[in-house]
Write a protein that holds these residues in place. Structure first.
Motif, PDB file in Angstrom:
ATOM      1  N   THR A   1       0.860  -1.179   0.000  1.00  0.00           N
ATOM      2  CA  THR A   1       0.000   0.000   0.000  1.00  0.00           C
ATOM      3  C   THR A   1       0.894   1.224   0.000  1.00  0.00           C
ATOM      4  O   THR A   1       1.795   1.334   0.832  1.00  0.00           O
ATOM      5  CB  THR A   1      -0.905   0.021   1.246  1.00  0.00           C
ATOM      6  N   PHE A   2       0.651   2.111  -0.953  1.00  0.00           N
ATOM      7  CA  PHE A   2       1.375   3.385  -1.001  1.00  0.00           C
ATOM      8  C   PHE A   2       0.357   4.507  -0.902  1.00  0.00           C
ATOM      9  O   PHE A   2      -0.706   4.457  -1.530  1.00  0.00           O
ATOM     10  CB  PHE A   2       2.181   3.525  -2.291  1.00  0.00           C
ATOM     11  N   ILE A   3       0.704   5.522  -0.121  1.00  0.00           N
ATOM     12  CA  ILE A   3      -0.188   6.659   0.091  1.00  0.00           C
ATOM     13  C   ILE A   3       0.523   7.928  -0.350  1.00  0.00           C
ATOM     14  O   ILE A   3       1.694   8.155  -0.012  1.00  0.00           O
ATOM     15  CB  ILE A   3      -0.601   6.760   1.580  1.00  0.00           C
ATOM     16  N   TYR A   4      -0.204   8.759  -1.083  1.00  0.00           N
ATOM     17  CA  TYR A   4       0.310  10.043  -1.574  1.00  0.00           C
ATOM     18  C   TYR A   4      -0.606  11.146  -1.051  1.00  0.00           C
ATOM     19  O   TYR A   4      -1.802  11.134  -1.325  1.00  0.00           O
ATOM     20  CB  TYR A   4       0.349  10.047  -3.105  1.00  0.00           C
ATOM     21  N   ASP A   5      -0.025  12.063  -0.285  1.00  0.00           N
ATOM     22  CA  ASP A   5      -0.790  13.147   0.330  1.00  0.00           C
ATOM     23  C   ASP A   5      -0.374  14.487  -0.253  1.00  0.00           C
ATOM     24  O   ASP A   5       0.804  14.712  -0.529  1.00  0.00           O
ATOM     25  CB  ASP A   5      -0.528  13.207   1.841  1.00  0.00           C
ATOM     26  N   GLN A   6      -1.346  15.352  -0.397  1.00  0.00           N
ATOM     27  CA  GLN A   6      -1.086  16.740  -0.758  1.00  0.00           C
ATOM     28  C   GLN A   6      -2.238  17.582  -0.228  1.00  0.00           C
ATOM     29  O   GLN A   6      -3.317  17.606  -0.825  1.00  0.00           O
ATOM     30  CB  GLN A   6      -0.933  16.915  -2.279  1.00  0.00           C
ATOM     31  N   ASP A   7      -2.023  18.241   0.886  1.00  0.00           N
ATOM     32  CA  ASP A   7      -2.995  19.114   1.540  1.00  0.00           C
ATOM     33  C   ASP A   7      -4.389  18.502   1.621  1.00  0.00           C
ATOM     34  O   ASP A   7      -4.671  17.740   2.520  1.00  0.00           O
ATOM     35  CB  ASP A   7      -3.019  20.486   0.860  1.00  0.00           C
TER      36      ASP A   7
ATOM     37  N   ASP B   1       0.715  13.036  -9.839  1.00  0.00           N
ATOM     38  CA  ASP B   1       2.103  13.144 -10.309  1.00  0.00           C
ATOM     39  C   ASP B   1       3.047  12.344  -9.415  1.00  0.00           C
ATOM     40  O   ASP B   1       3.961  11.678  -9.898  1.00  0.00           O
ATOM     41  CB  ASP B   1       2.560  14.603 -10.343  1.00  0.00           C
ATOM     42  N   LYS B   2       2.824  12.419  -8.107  1.00  0.00           N
ATOM     43  CA  LYS B   2       3.643  11.641  -7.166  1.00  0.00           C
ATOM     44  C   LYS B   2       3.503  10.145  -7.433  1.00  0.00           C
ATOM     45  O   LYS B   2       4.488   9.409  -7.400  1.00  0.00           O
ATOM     46  CB  LYS B   2       3.240  11.947  -5.723  1.00  0.00           C
ATOM     47  N   LEU B   3       2.279   9.710  -7.699  1.00  0.00           N
ATOM     48  CA  LEU B   3       2.039   8.301  -8.005  1.00  0.00           C
ATOM     49  C   LEU B   3       2.778   7.893  -9.277  1.00  0.00           C
ATOM     50  O   LEU B   3       3.501   6.902  -9.297  1.00  0.00           O
ATOM     51  CB  LEU B   3       0.538   8.034  -8.169  1.00  0.00           C
ATOM     52  N   ILE B   4       2.600   8.663 -10.329  1.00  0.00           N
ATOM     53  CA  ILE B   4       3.189   8.304 -11.621  1.00  0.00           C
ATOM     54  C   ILE B   4       4.715   8.326 -11.580  1.00  0.00           C
ATOM     55  O   ILE B   4       5.372   7.515 -12.218  1.00  0.00           O
ATOM     56  CB  ILE B   4       2.637   9.239 -12.724  1.00  0.00           C
ATOM     57  N   SER B   5       5.280   9.241 -10.797  1.00  0.00           N
ATOM     58  CA  SER B   5       6.740   9.349 -10.754  1.00  0.00           C
ATOM     59  C   SER B   5       7.387   8.465  -9.678  1.00  0.00           C
ATOM     60  O   SER B   5       8.607   8.420  -9.579  1.00  0.00           O
ATOM     61  CB  SER B   5       7.146  10.808 -10.545  1.00  0.00           C
ATOM     62  N   ASP B   6       6.596   7.751  -8.899  1.00  0.00           N
ATOM     63  CA  ASP B   6       7.128   6.884  -7.854  1.00  0.00           C
ATOM     64  C   ASP B   6       7.848   5.689  -8.491  1.00  0.00           C
ATOM     65  O   ASP B   6       7.257   4.927  -9.263  1.00  0.00           O
ATOM     66  CB  ASP B   6       5.993   6.396  -6.948  1.00  0.00           C
ATOM     67  N   GLU B   7       9.113   5.533  -8.135  1.00  0.00           N
ATOM     68  CA  GLU B   7       9.913   4.442  -8.697  1.00  0.00           C
ATOM     69  C   GLU B   7       9.490   3.077  -8.171  1.00  0.00           C
ATOM     70  O   GLU B   7       9.829   2.051  -8.766  1.00  0.00           O
ATOM     71  CB  GLU B   7      11.394   4.685  -8.413  1.00  0.00           C
ATOM     72  N   ASN B   8       8.758   3.049  -7.060  1.00  0.00           N
ATOM     73  CA  ASN B   8       8.290   1.777  -6.508  1.00  0.00           C
ATOM     74  C   ASN B   8       6.980   1.312  -7.135  1.00  0.00           C
ATOM     75  O   ASN B   8       6.466   0.265  -6.764  1.00  0.00           O
ATOM     76  CB  ASN B   8       8.116   1.886  -4.995  1.00  0.00           C
ATOM     77  N   VAL B   9       6.444   2.097  -8.037  1.00  0.00           N
ATOM     78  CA  VAL B   9       5.225   1.718  -8.757  1.00  0.00           C
ATOM     79  C   VAL B   9       5.616   1.514 -10.214  1.00  0.00           C
ATOM     80  O   VAL B   9       5.915   2.469 -10.927  1.00  0.00           O
ATOM     81  CB  VAL B   9       4.120   2.795  -8.613  1.00  0.00           C
ATOM     82  N   ASN B  10       5.646   0.268 -10.623  1.00  0.00           N
ATOM     83  CA  ASN B  10       6.050  -0.078 -11.991  1.00  0.00           C
ATOM     84  C   ASN B  10       4.838  -0.470 -12.818  1.00  0.00           C
ATOM     85  O   ASN B  10       4.654  -1.627 -13.193  1.00  0.00           O
ATOM     86  CB  ASN B  10       7.083  -1.207 -11.982  1.00  0.00           C
TER      87      ASN B  10
END
Length: 181
Positions: free
Chosen positions: A5-11, A124-133
């Motif tokens: 599980t990966f979580i991406y937060d922005q405000d 953008d954080k999701l797409i650029s995350d190297e752990n998400v292939n």
């Protein structure tokens, strides 16, 4: 198999993705290569969730809309009968989500520019995350056509001062040439 599980937060926005590593292509245990689900929380709105196709469709429409909007072109993106449609409105941006379940009515979310920005930053954080292939749709690579930029009133307001200046220069120059002879 270990579910990641990966979580991406922005405000005001939180995006969570769940999935598994794709061991058939040699991915490590801390990688997501197979997306099983995603959840999106925007402050003040119900949680959105779906599968891989829903996320791809959402990203495609979101990036297309944001490209047009940032280019100064306010237009609806997404087909009328599609799962997602975004269009500009007086209060910001209207996101209409249609469920794949027949008994669920469409959900309308009105977000402002700050929430749209937070949403784009999270994706953008999701797409650029190297752990998400995962091969995400390349909607962010499509360019807005130059023909959409052409606006006749803008052309007149940009060209008219230059034309007036050129005619005045030619007129005064010819008067000065005639007087000096």
């Amino acid at each position: 198999m270990l579910n990641q599980t990966f979580i991406y937060d922005q405000d005001s926005v939180r995006l969570q993705i769940d999935g598994l590593p794709d061991y058939s292509v040699g991915q490590s245990a801390n990688t997501i290569g197979i997306l099983s689900s995603w959840k999106l929380d925007i402050a003040g709105f119900p949680q959105l969730e779906g599968n891989k196709e829903h996320l791809f469709n959402f990203l495609d429409v979101l990036y297309s809309y944001s490209r047009y909007y940032l280019s100064g072109i306010k237009r609806t993106v997404g087909e009328k009968n599609s799962l997602i449609q975004i269009n500009p409105c007086d209060k910001g941006h209207l996101i209409r989500l249609t469920s794949t379940k027949e008994e669920v009515a469409p959900l309308d979310l009105i977000i402002d520019d700050a929430e749209l920005s937070d949403l784009i930053i999270c994706t953008d954080k999701l797409i650029s995350d190297e752990n998400v292939n995962i091969n995400f749709p390349s909607a962010q690579q499509k360019l807005v056509s130059n023909t959409l930029y052409i606006n006749k009133s803008q052309i007149l307001t940009r060209v008219t001062p230059s034309l007036i200046g050129a005619f005045l220069f030619i007129g005064f120059s010819s008067i000065l040439l005639i007087e000096t002879k």
